[in-house]
Design a protein around this motif. Structure first.
Motif, PDB file in Angstrom:
ATOM      1  N   ARG A  98       0.849  -1.174  -0.098  1.00  0.00           N
ATOM      2  CA  ARG A  98      -0.156  -0.104   0.025  1.00  0.00           C
ATOM      3  C   ARG A  98       1.052   1.341   0.039  1.00  0.00           C
ATOM      4  O   ARG A  98       1.194   1.679   1.057  1.00  0.00           O
ATOM      5  CB  ARG A  98      -1.024  -0.078   1.220  1.00  0.00           C
ATOM      6  CG  ARG A  98      -2.142  -1.247   1.091  1.00  0.00           C
ATOM      7  CD  ARG A  98      -2.858  -1.039   2.527  1.00  0.00           C
ATOM      8  NE  ARG A  98      -3.856  -2.324   2.145  1.00  0.00           N
ATOM      9  CZ  ARG A  98      -4.538  -2.494   3.485  1.00  0.00           C
ATOM     10  NH1 ARG A  98      -4.598  -1.788   4.323  1.00  0.00           N
ATOM     11  NH2 ARG A  98      -5.503  -3.310   3.394  1.00  0.00           N
TER      12      ARG A  98
ATOM     13  N   ALA B 172      -5.916 -12.492   0.777  1.00  0.00           N
ATOM     14  CA  ALA B 172      -5.372 -11.664   1.497  1.00  0.00           C
ATOM     15  C   ALA B 172      -5.455 -12.259   2.955  1.00  0.00           C
ATOM     16  O   ALA B 172      -4.892 -11.902   4.023  1.00  0.00           O
ATOM     17  CB  ALA B 172      -6.161 -10.414   1.507  1.00  0.00           C
ATOM     18  N   GLU B 173      -6.399 -13.140   3.188  1.00  0.00           N
ATOM     19  CA  GLU B 173      -6.504 -13.972   4.570  1.00  0.00           C
ATOM     20  C   GLU B 173      -5.402 -14.613   4.748  1.00  0.00           C
ATOM     21  O   GLU B 173      -5.007 -14.613   6.129  1.00  0.00           O
ATOM     22  CB  GLU B 173      -7.644 -14.962   4.407  1.00  0.00           C
ATOM     23  CG  GLU B 173      -9.114 -14.346   4.010  1.00  0.00           C
ATOM     24  CD  GLU B 173      -9.436 -13.850   2.711  1.00  0.00           C
ATOM     25  OE1 GLU B 173      -8.396 -14.265   1.806  1.00  0.00           O
ATOM     26  OE2 GLU B 173     -10.411 -13.471   2.270  1.00  0.00           O
ATOM     27  N   GLN B 174      -4.734 -15.079   4.062  1.00  0.00           N
ATOM     28  CA  GLN B 174      -3.448 -15.913   4.372  1.00  0.00           C
ATOM     29  C   GLN B 174      -2.385 -14.707   4.852  1.00  0.00           C
ATOM     30  O   GLN B 174      -1.695 -14.988   6.063  1.00  0.00           O
ATOM     31  CB  GLN B 174      -2.716 -16.603   3.158  1.00  0.00           C
ATOM     32  CG  GLN B 174      -3.478 -17.616   2.639  1.00  0.00           C
ATOM     33  CD  GLN B 174      -3.043 -18.349   1.440  1.00  0.00           C
ATOM     34  OE1 GLN B 174      -1.708 -18.112   1.133  1.00  0.00           O
ATOM     35  NE2 GLN B 174      -3.781 -19.352   0.714  1.00  0.00           N
ATOM     36  N   LEU B 175      -2.096 -13.661   4.225  1.00  0.00           N
ATOM     37  CA  LEU B 175      -1.082 -12.592   4.645  1.00  0.00           C
ATOM     38  C   LEU B 175      -1.636 -12.203   6.061  1.00  0.00           C
ATOM     39  O   LEU B 175      -0.690 -11.933   6.963  1.00  0.00           O
ATOM     40  CB  LEU B 175      -1.029 -11.573   3.517  1.00  0.00           C
ATOM     41  CG  LEU B 175      -0.589 -11.978   2.416  1.00  0.00           C
ATOM     42  CD1 LEU B 175      -0.463 -10.927   1.340  1.00  0.00           C
ATOM     43  CD2 LEU B 175       0.833 -12.319   2.552  1.00  0.00           C
ATOM     44  N   GLU B 176      -3.012 -11.935   6.039  1.00  0.00           N
ATOM     45  CA  GLU B 176      -3.405 -11.225   7.505  1.00  0.00           C
ATOM     46  C   GLU B 176      -3.260 -12.434   8.574  1.00  0.00           C
ATOM     47  O   GLU B 176      -2.672 -12.080   9.668  1.00  0.00           O
ATOM     48  CB  GLU B 176      -4.900 -11.212   7.357  1.00  0.00           C
ATOM     49  CG  GLU B 176      -5.277  -9.783   6.459  1.00  0.00           C
ATOM     50  CD  GLU B 176      -6.672  -9.639   6.226  1.00  0.00           C
ATOM     51  OE1 GLU B 176      -7.367 -10.355   6.948  1.00  0.00           O
ATOM     52  OE2 GLU B 176      -7.026  -8.602   5.372  1.00  0.00           O
ATOM     53  N   ALA B 177      -3.343 -13.769   8.358  1.00  0.00           N
ATOM     54  CA  ALA B 177      -3.208 -14.536   9.334  1.00  0.00           C
ATOM     55  C   ALA B 177      -1.895 -14.811   9.764  1.00  0.00           C
ATOM     56  O   ALA B 177      -1.380 -14.860  10.998  1.00  0.00           O
ATOM     57  CB  ALA B 177      -3.691 -15.950   8.964  1.00  0.00           C
TER      58      ALA B 177
ATOM     59  N   THR C 276       0.346 -12.373   9.548  1.00  0.00           N
ATOM     60  CA  THR C 276       0.710 -11.221  10.271  1.00  0.00           C
ATOM     61  C   THR C 276       0.190 -11.141  11.617  1.00  0.00           C
ATOM     62  O   THR C 276       0.986 -10.868  12.587  1.00  0.00           O
ATOM     63  CB  THR C 276      -0.081  -9.970   9.695  1.00  0.00           C
ATOM     64  OG1 THR C 276       0.521  -9.760   8.298  1.00  0.00           O
ATOM     65  CG2 THR C 276       0.399  -8.669  10.079  1.00  0.00           C
ATOM     66  N   ILE C 277      -1.036 -11.897  11.844  1.00  0.00           N
ATOM     67  CA  ILE C 277      -1.524 -12.024  13.400  1.00  0.00           C
ATOM     68  C   ILE C 277      -0.591 -12.858  14.204  1.00  0.00           C
ATOM     69  O   ILE C 277      -0.221 -12.672  15.303  1.00  0.00           O
ATOM     70  CB  ILE C 277      -2.681 -12.283  13.280  1.00  0.00           C
ATOM     71  CG1 ILE C 277      -3.889 -11.432  12.720  1.00  0.00           C
ATOM     72  CG2 ILE C 277      -3.282 -12.933  14.428  1.00  0.00           C
ATOM     73  CD1 ILE C 277      -5.079 -11.748  12.402  1.00  0.00           C
ATOM     74  N   ASP C 278       0.070 -13.930  13.438  1.00  0.00           N
ATOM     75  CA  ASP C 278       0.911 -14.877  13.985  1.00  0.00           C
ATOM     76  C   ASP C 278       2.096 -14.352  14.430  1.00  0.00           C
ATOM     77  O   ASP C 278       3.061 -15.232  14.933  1.00  0.00           O
ATOM     78  CB  ASP C 278       0.777 -16.184  13.142  1.00  0.00           C
ATOM     79  CG  ASP C 278      -0.307 -16.986  13.186  1.00  0.00           C
ATOM     80  OD1 ASP C 278      -1.185 -16.520  14.005  1.00  0.00           O
ATOM     81  OD2 ASP C 278      -0.501 -17.709  12.252  1.00  0.00           O
TER      82      ASP C 278
ATOM     83  N   ARG D 139       7.796  -9.397   7.175  1.00  0.00           N
ATOM     84  CA  ARG D 139       7.563  -9.095   5.845  1.00  0.00           C
ATOM     85  C   ARG D 139       8.221 -10.045   5.257  1.00  0.00           C
ATOM     86  O   ARG D 139       7.865 -10.700   4.066  1.00  0.00           O
ATOM     87  CB  ARG D 139       7.615  -7.594   5.740  1.00  0.00           C
ATOM     88  CG  ARG D 139       7.523  -7.260   4.186  1.00  0.00           C
ATOM     89  CD  ARG D 139       7.768  -5.855   3.851  1.00  0.00           C
ATOM     90  NE  ARG D 139       6.999  -5.054   4.671  1.00  0.00           N
ATOM     91  CZ  ARG D 139       6.751  -3.770   4.245  1.00  0.00           C
ATOM     92  NH1 ARG D 139       7.722  -3.198   3.731  1.00  0.00           N
ATOM     93  NH2 ARG D 139       5.714  -2.924   5.193  1.00  0.00           N
TER      94      ARG D 139
ATOM     95  N   ARG E  86       6.789 -13.502   5.471  1.00  0.00           N
ATOM     96  CA  ARG E  86       5.697 -13.441   4.499  1.00  0.00           C
ATOM     97  C   ARG E  86       5.811 -13.810   3.385  1.00  0.00           C
ATOM     98  O   ARG E  86       5.100 -14.590   2.402  1.00  0.00           O
ATOM     99  CB  ARG E  86       4.761 -12.250   4.921  1.00  0.00           C
ATOM    100  CG  ARG E  86       3.983 -12.214   6.048  1.00  0.00           C
ATOM    101  CD  ARG E  86       2.891 -11.205   6.301  1.00  0.00           C
ATOM    102  NE  ARG E  86       3.415  -9.962   5.803  1.00  0.00           N
ATOM    103  CZ  ARG E  86       3.898  -8.952   6.698  1.00  0.00           C
ATOM    104  NH1 ARG E  86       3.832  -9.269   7.957  1.00  0.00           N
ATOM    105  NH2 ARG E  86       4.328  -7.657   6.334  1.00  0.00           N
TER     106      ARG E  86
END
Length: 314
Positions: A120, A207-212, A214-216, A220, A223
Motif C-alpha cells: 500500500r 489476503a486472508e493468508q497474509l493477514e493470518a 501477520t497476526i501470528d 515481511r 511472509r
C-alpha cells in the motif's frame, strides 16, 4: 398375430428417419470440414511461404559453398558445419553468458518492484505506469539510448562522474564493461513485463493468508518467503524461461551498442551469423550456423514447453 401387425408400423416409424438424419449429419460434417479447410488455407500457405520455405532453403544452402558475390555455388556436404563448429562453440559461450545475465537481473528487479508495488504505497498507480515506459520503446531505440549514456567521449555517465569528482569509466571500450553495458540495457528494457506478470500473480494471493501470518507474528520477509514466493515461483519461472529464449536470439541490443566488440567479447551467435552472411558474404557457412542455432533453440523451447506442462499439472 394381431399384436404383431399393430407393432410393425411403429417399428418402421422408429427406424425409417434414422437413415436420412444420419445422411444429413454426414453431409453437413463434410461441408463444415471443407469450409474450415478453406478458411485455414490462406494462413497455412502464408506460414509455408514465410517460415517453412526459408527454413528448407537455409538447410539446403548450408550444404553448398555459396557467396553473395557470385551466383555460382558448389556442393560441399557437411564441410560448412565442420568449418564453423569452432566459431559456433566460441560464440555459444558468449551467447549463454549474455542470455543468462540478461535474464537473471530483469527477473530479480521485476519481482522486487512487483512486491514493492503490491504494498500500500501512495501513488503506486502512477509508479506502475511510469515503470512500464521502457517496455513500450522499441529495442533499437533503447540500444541507441544506452549507447549514448555509456559513450566514452560524450556519454551521460562520464559527465555525471566528472561532476561529482569521480574518474571516468570506459564501459564500451573494454570487454567486461561492454558486456555489462549490454546487460544493463537489456535489463532496463525487459524488467517491466516481468514486473507486470509477478504483480498480477501477487494480486491473486488471498489476503486472508497474509493477514493470518501477520497476526501470528510473521515478518515481511517471512511472509514473502513462505507465502508470496511459493505463489509466484511457477509463473515467474515460465516468464524467465521465455525471457532466456528471447535473449538467446537477441541481436539489436548488441549490434547497435557494441557491434560485437571490443574484439569478439560481445559477439553472440546472432551477431556472428550476421557477420558471416553480410560481412564475409559466406551464405553457406552462415546457413550452417543458423541451422545449428535453430537446433539449439528447439531444445531450449522443448524444455520450456515441458516445464510449462509440468507446472500446469500442479
Amino acid at each position: 398375430m394381431q399384436q404383431a401387425i399393430l407393432e410393425r408400423p411403429a417399428t418402421r416409424e422408429a427406424t425409417e428417419p434414422t437413415g436420412p438424419r444420419s445422411g444429413r449429419r454426414s453431409t453437413l460434417g463434410a461441408k463444415d470440414r471443407t469450409f474450415g479447410f478453406m478458411i485455414a488455407l490462406p494462413a497455412v500457405l502464408l506460414f509455408l511461404v514465410i517460415a517453412i520455405y526459408p527454413l528448407v532453403s537455409s538447410i539446403g544452402t548450408s550444404l553448398y559453398d555459396q557467396s553473395l558475390l557470385t551466383p555460382d555455388r558448389t556442393f560441399v556436404g557437411f564441410d560448412n558445419y565442420v568449418a564453423i563448429f569452432g566459431e559456433f562453440m566460441a560464440r555459444l559461450g558468449t551467447t549463454l553468458t549474455f542470455a543468462t545475465l540478461a535474464t537473471i537481473f530483469p527477473v530479480l528487479l521485476g519481482v522486487a518492484l512487483a512486491v514493492l508495488l503490491n504494498a500500500r504505497l501512495r501513488g503506486r498507480n502512477i509508479l506502475r505506469g511510469t515503470l512500464m515506459l521502457p517496455w513500450l520503446l522499441p529495442g533499437v531505440v533503447v540500444s541507441f539510448l544506452w549507447a549514448w549514456i555509456f559513450n566514452d567521449s560524450y556519454g551521460v555517465l562520464n559527465h555525471l562522474l566528472t561532476m561529482v569528482g569521480l574518474p571516468e569509466v570506459s564501459m564500451l571500450g573494454n570487454p567486461t564493461g561492454a558486456m555489462a553495458a549490454v546487460v544493463i540495457a537489456k535489463t532496463w528494457h525487459s524488467f517491466p513485463w516481468i514486473m507486470v506478470v509477478a504483480l498480477s500473480v501477487l494480486q491473486t494471493l488471498p489476503a486472508e493468508q497474509l493477514e493470518a501470518a501477520t497476526i501470528d507474528g510473521a515478518t515481511r520477509s517471512q511472509r514473502f518467503r513462505y507465502i508470496s514466493f511459493p505463489h509466484i515461483v511457477g509463473p515467474v519461472a515460465l516468464v524467465a524461461t521465455l525471457e532466456f529464449i528471447y535473449n538467446f536470439g537477441n541481436f539489436d541490443t548488441i549490434f547497435v551498442m557494441t557491434g560485437g566488440g571490443p574484439g569478439d567479447s560481445t559477439t553472440t551467435l546472432a551477431v556472428s551469423l550476421y557477420q558471416l552472411a553480410f560481412g564475409s558474404y559466406e551464405l553457406g557457412k552462415a546457413s550452417a550456423m543458423g541451422v545449428l542455432w535453430l537446433i539449439l533453440l528447439a531444445i531450449i523451447s522443448s524444455a520450456y514447453l515441458l516445464l510449462n506442462r509440468r507446472l500446469e499439472k500442479r
